[in-house]
Design a protein around this motif. Structure first.
Motif: not given
Length: 96
Positions: A7-11, A27-31, A47-48
């Motif tokens: 899942t994106e959360k695990e990543i 804020k919306k997409h972290k890099i 990923p969010n």
């Protein structure tokens, strides 16, 4: 074997916990910037933390950003590859 589906959360949790990322922005997409021993290796998109599946195309792109192969990627996300192991893997792949 291929890239496992997480899942994106695990990543997101694995990246924030183990990858040596600095200067995380957005804020919306972290890099974040991947820096190991003072050497810059590139940008990594985090990923969010959603329940959505992170399939092979996205996983392949993230593995390239992290400078690791398929097997190391799967171990990194499953939490069987430590931060130190990840750093050794990146240094080894960059020296070849």
């Amino acid at each position: 074997m291929g890239f496992q589906v997480f899942t994106e959360k695990e990543i997101s949790v694995a990246l924030l916990k183990k990858a040596p990322l600095i200067d995380i922005k957005g804020k919306k997409h972290k890099i974040g910037s991947l820096v190991i021993d003072g050497k810059y290796y590139g940008k990594v998109k985090i990923p969010n933390p959603h329940k959505n599946e992170f399939r092979s195309n996205k996983a392949s792109n993230l593995a390239k950003q992290l400078k690791i192969g398929q097997d190391d990627y799967n171990e990194f996300i499953k939490c069987t590859l430590s931060t130190e192991g990840y750093i050794k893997s990146v240094k080894k792949s960059q020296s070849e």
